[in-house]
Write a protein that holds these residues in place. Structure first.
Motif, PDB file in Angstrom:
ATOM      1  N   ALA A   9      42.443  41.141  37.773  1.00  0.00           N
ATOM      2  CA  ALA A   9      41.635  41.952  36.855  1.00  0.00           C
ATOM      3  C   ALA A   9      40.127  41.864  37.102  1.00  0.00           C
ATOM      4  CB  ALA A   9      41.945  41.551  35.416  1.00  0.00           C
ATOM      5  N   ALA A  10      39.644  40.771  37.709  1.00  0.00           N
ATOM      6  CA  ALA A  10      38.204  40.632  37.956  1.00  0.00           C
ATOM      7  C   ALA A  10      37.825  41.220  39.310  1.00  0.00           C
ATOM      8  CB  ALA A  10      37.804  39.158  37.900  1.00  0.00           C
ATOM      9  N   GLY A  11      38.757  41.848  39.972  1.00  0.00           N
ATOM     10  CA  GLY A  11      38.495  42.424  41.292  1.00  0.00           C
ATOM     11  C   GLY A  11      37.804  43.778  41.197  1.00  0.00           C
ATOM     12  N   TYR A  12      37.511  44.349  42.353  1.00  0.00           N
ATOM     13  CA  TYR A  12      36.705  45.572  42.454  1.00  0.00           C
ATOM     14  C   TYR A  12      37.379  46.757  41.752  1.00  0.00           C
ATOM     15  CZ  TYR A  12      34.674  49.570  45.067  1.00  0.00           C
ATOM     16  OH  TYR A  12      34.088  50.767  45.440  1.00  0.00           O
ATOM     17  N   HIS A  16      36.994  48.207  37.393  1.00  0.00           N
ATOM     18  CA  HIS A  16      36.648  49.599  37.040  1.00  0.00           C
ATOM     19  C   HIS A  16      37.787  50.251  36.256  1.00  0.00           C
ATOM     20  CE1 HIS A  16      33.613  48.818  40.145  1.00  0.00           C
ATOM     21  NE2 HIS A  16      32.931  49.810  39.637  1.00  0.00           N
ATOM     22  N   THR A  17      39.029  49.899  36.617  1.00  0.00           N
ATOM     23  CA  THR A  17      40.187  50.445  35.893  1.00  0.00           C
ATOM     24  C   THR A  17      40.233  49.900  34.470  1.00  0.00           C
ATOM     25  OG1 THR A  17      41.387  50.646  37.995  1.00  0.00           O
ATOM     26  CG2 THR A  17      42.710  50.675  35.972  1.00  0.00           C
ATOM     27  N   TRP A  18      39.849  48.635  34.325  1.00  0.00           N
ATOM     28  CA  TRP A  18      39.811  47.987  33.002  1.00  0.00           C
ATOM     29  C   TRP A  18      38.982  48.846  32.038  1.00  0.00           C
ATOM     30  CZ3 TRP A  18      39.660  41.974  32.726  1.00  0.00           C
ATOM     31  CH2 TRP A  18      39.809  41.545  31.408  1.00  0.00           C
ATOM     32  N   LEU A  19      37.780  49.234  32.454  1.00  0.00           N
ATOM     33  CA  LEU A  19      36.891  50.036  31.600  1.00  0.00           C
ATOM     34  C   LEU A  19      37.522  51.395  31.298  1.00  0.00           C
ATOM     35  CD1 LEU A  19      33.412  49.303  33.227  1.00  0.00           C
ATOM     36  CD2 LEU A  19      34.276  48.445  31.034  1.00  0.00           C
ATOM     37  N   ALA A  20      38.144  52.002  32.319  1.00  0.00           N
ATOM     38  CA  ALA A  20      38.740  53.340  32.119  1.00  0.00           C
ATOM     39  C   ALA A  20      39.903  53.261  31.129  1.00  0.00           C
ATOM     40  CB  ALA A  20      39.210  53.895  33.466  1.00  0.00           C
ATOM     41  N   LEU A  21      40.674  52.178  31.179  1.00  0.00           N
ATOM     42  CA  LEU A  21      41.811  52.032  30.251  1.00  0.00           C
ATOM     43  C   LEU A  21      41.322  51.823  28.820  1.00  0.00           C
ATOM     44  CD1 LEU A  21      44.204  49.817  32.398  1.00  0.00           C
ATOM     45  CD2 LEU A  21      44.583  52.182  31.671  1.00  0.00           C
ATOM     46  N   ASN A  36      39.336  35.519  44.741  1.00  0.00           N
ATOM     47  CA  ASN A  36      38.557  36.483  45.526  1.00  0.00           C
ATOM     48  C   ASN A  36      37.721  37.364  44.607  1.00  0.00           C
ATOM     49  OD1 ASN A  36      37.692  37.673  47.873  1.00  0.00           O
ATOM     50  ND2 ASN A  36      39.331  39.198  47.920  1.00  0.00           N
ATOM     51  N   SER A  37      37.244  36.745  43.487  1.00  0.00           N
ATOM     52  CA  SER A  37      36.447  37.501  42.504  1.00  0.00           C
ATOM     53  C   SER A  37      35.610  36.487  41.720  1.00  0.00           C
ATOM     54  CB  SER A  37      37.370  38.275  41.560  1.00  0.00           C
ATOM     55  OG  SER A  37      38.275  37.380  40.930  1.00  0.00           O
ATOM     56  N   SER A  38      34.731  37.022  40.851  1.00  0.00           N
ATOM     57  CA  SER A  38      33.792  36.133  40.143  1.00  0.00           C
ATOM     58  C   SER A  38      33.957  36.230  38.618  1.00  0.00           C
ATOM     59  CB  SER A  38      32.353  36.531  40.504  1.00  0.00           C
ATOM     60  OG  SER A  38      31.455  35.948  39.569  1.00  0.00           O
ATOM     61  N   PRO A  39      33.869  35.098  37.895  1.00  0.00           N
ATOM     62  CA  PRO A  39      33.910  35.138  36.424  1.00  0.00           C
ATOM     63  C   PRO A  39      32.771  35.982  35.840  1.00  0.00           C
ATOM     64  CG  PRO A  39      34.113  32.878  37.239  1.00  0.00           C
ATOM     65  CD  PRO A  39      33.745  33.726  38.423  1.00  0.00           C
ATOM     66  N   HIS A  80      49.460  46.047  38.798  1.00  0.00           N
ATOM     67  CA  HIS A  80      49.412  44.883  39.691  1.00  0.00           C
ATOM     68  C   HIS A  80      48.430  45.125  40.838  1.00  0.00           C
ATOM     69  CE1 HIS A  80      50.680  41.191  41.558  1.00  0.00           C
ATOM     70  NE2 HIS A  80      51.117  41.805  42.642  1.00  0.00           N
ATOM     71  N   PHE A  81      47.219  44.555  40.653  1.00  0.00           N
ATOM     72  CA  PHE A  81      46.185  44.675  41.692  1.00  0.00           C
ATOM     73  C   PHE A  81      46.134  43.438  42.579  1.00  0.00           C
ATOM     74  CE2 PHE A  81      43.881  48.409  40.347  1.00  0.00           C
ATOM     75  CZ  PHE A  81      43.953  48.457  38.964  1.00  0.00           C
ATOM     76  N   ALA A  82      46.554  42.282  42.029  1.00  0.00           N
ATOM     77  CA  ALA A  82      46.296  40.990  42.673  1.00  0.00           C
ATOM     78  C   ALA A  82      46.915  40.943  44.061  1.00  0.00           C
ATOM     79  CB  ALA A  82      46.851  39.866  41.799  1.00  0.00           C
ATOM     80  N   ALA A  83      46.080  40.851  45.082  1.00  0.00           N
ATOM     81  CA  ALA A  83      46.560  40.751  46.472  1.00  0.00           C
ATOM     82  C   ALA A  83      45.366  40.481  47.375  1.00  0.00           C
ATOM     83  CB  ALA A  83      47.233  42.051  46.922  1.00  0.00           C
ATOM     84  N   PHE A  84      45.623  39.801  48.492  1.00  0.00           N
ATOM     85  CA  PHE A  84      44.598  39.694  49.519  1.00  0.00           C
ATOM     86  C   PHE A  84      44.595  41.013  50.281  1.00  0.00           C
ATOM     87  CE2 PHE A  84      45.810  34.905  49.819  1.00  0.00           C
ATOM     88  CZ  PHE A  84      45.025  34.614  48.698  1.00  0.00           C
ATOM     89  N   LYS A  85      43.413  41.453  50.780  1.00  0.00           N
ATOM     90  CA  LYS A  85      43.374  42.829  51.300  1.00  0.00           C
ATOM     91  C   LYS A  85      42.607  42.989  52.623  1.00  0.00           C
ATOM     92  CE  LYS A  85      39.818  45.054  50.489  1.00  0.00           C
ATOM     93  NZ  LYS A  85      38.880  46.134  50.157  1.00  0.00           N
TER      94      LYS A  85
END
Ligand code: WQD
Length: 337
Positions: A9-12, A16-21, A36-39, A80-85
């Motif tokens: 959820a803290a990813g790129y 942005h999807t969080w805000l849209a939802l 792979n993200s920041s608090p 489900h966004f969580a993944a290395f990319k």
């Protein structure tokens, strides 16, 4: 009021999807292990949403933590966004990619199944098309993975298809992202790659802000109008809207779906660099170097299935993608540090 769980959820794209939802009236719970993200992203979301984000720090590979999540909260669907990319990294560390991307998906699906939650939006990627035989790419184009990262996306789709075949109560939406770029118009959240950016626009952004001396153009002998690679860049806010549309499809219907999320318009490396110069007012010096192994000449979507089924279409153009990226980069030269 439906409650949606976002993993990574803290990813790129997730942030942005969080805000849209939230804007679409959903309750949202985020989960991330910050691998792979920041608090800091949560503070920015609080400022942008005007409410404390509901968040749990945990790994999607931690079965106990996932079961605790579903038993302690009412969850109607999962994105489900969580993944290395990183494609290159995946060829160096295939086990880490399979463990995290496939192991994480299976762990999340097992927790969902145990708690009777059977609606899932899955972050897939145009990388599942490998080197396309013809363009534009449709959802029925041939599938082939050319690297472990792409394999994890292809396998993820297969796992979800088999899950749906075993139990029709499962409803999944596989969203095949083309090239996500840009940032929220506030400049408060955006793409914050660790180390040297693998992807084109964040690298160009760092050249514009003076963090990198010049862009290295990976080849100018491709079968494209100016010889440089052509890709379908899509604004992350359009991508976020695509997730809102996919969730509405799952919550209002009974079928599963797989769609391309792209604009249908391809741009070359040099076209993007020029657009970035115009948006930022900064020069983007470049040097043509050897091709990057595994790169393809051109890739862009036929987005008509998403429009027909989800009523979704990308709205933002390349100038807007560059302007929003530049605002984020210039306001946060060191990302979320
Ligand atoms: C775009 C173009 C490069 C950097 C990757 C993944 C894909 C998805 C998006 C996750 C190409 C050229 C790039 C640079 C350059 N990720 N380039 N100099 O490779 O299309 O897709 O990211 O889902 O799965 O494969 O994106 O941004 O890396 O490259 O010349 O410093 O820019 O050759 O033509 P790509 P990219």
């Amino acid at each position: 009021m439906h409650t949606i769980l976002l993993t990574g959820a803290a990813g790129y794209i997730a942030s942005h999807t969080w805000l849209a939802l939230l804007a679409a009236g959903y309750q949202v719970i985020g989960v991330d292990d910050f691998s792979n993200s920041s608090p800091e992203v949560l503070k920015r979301l609080h400022a942008l949403a005007g409410q404390e984000p509901r968040f749990v720090q945990a790994s999607v590979c931690d079965a106990a933590a996932m079961h605790e999540l579903f038993s302690s909260q009412r969850i109607d669907a999962v994105v489900h966004f969580a993944a290395f990319k990183a494609v290159g990294e995946s060829t160096q560390q295939p086990l880490a990619y399979y463990a995290n991307n496939i192991g994480g998906l299976i762990t999340v699906c097992q927790a969902m199944q145990a708690h009777g939650v059977k609606r899932l939006v899955f972050s897939s990627s145009a990388t599942v098309y490998g080197k396309p035989e013809r363009l534009p790419i449709t959802e029925s184009s041939a599938l082939s993975a050319t690297n472990p990262y792409g394999q994890t996306k292809l396998m993820g789709e297969t796992i979800l298809r088999d899950l749906g075949a075993s139990d029709p109560a499962w409803q999944t939406a596989c969203l095949r992202y083309f090239n996500p770029v840009g940032a929220h118009e506030s400049g408060l959240i955006g793409e914050d790659p660790r180390g040297t950016p693998n992807n084109l626009m964040p690298y160009v952004a760092q050249v514009a802000v003076g963090k990198r001396e010049r862009l290295q153009v990976f080849g100018q002998d491709y079968d494209t109008p100016d010889g440089t690679g052509v890709r379908d860049y899509i604004h992350v806010l359009d991508l976020a809207d695509g997730h809102v549309a996919a969730l509405a499809w799952l919550l209002n219907g009974t079928d599963s779906i797989t769609v391309n999320l792209g604009t249908g318009q391809g741009y070359s490396v040099l076209e993007l660099a020029k657009a970035y110069e115009q948006a930022s007012g900064k020069p983007i010096p470049y040097q043509v170097v050897a091709r990057r192994p595994g790169d393809i000449d051109a890739c862009y979507a036929d987005p008509s299935e998403a429009e027909a089924k989800l009523g979704w279409r990308a709205k933002r153009d390349l100038a807007g993608m560059c302007a929003d990226s530049w605002r984020w980069q210039s306001m946060n030269p060191n990302g979320f540090q």
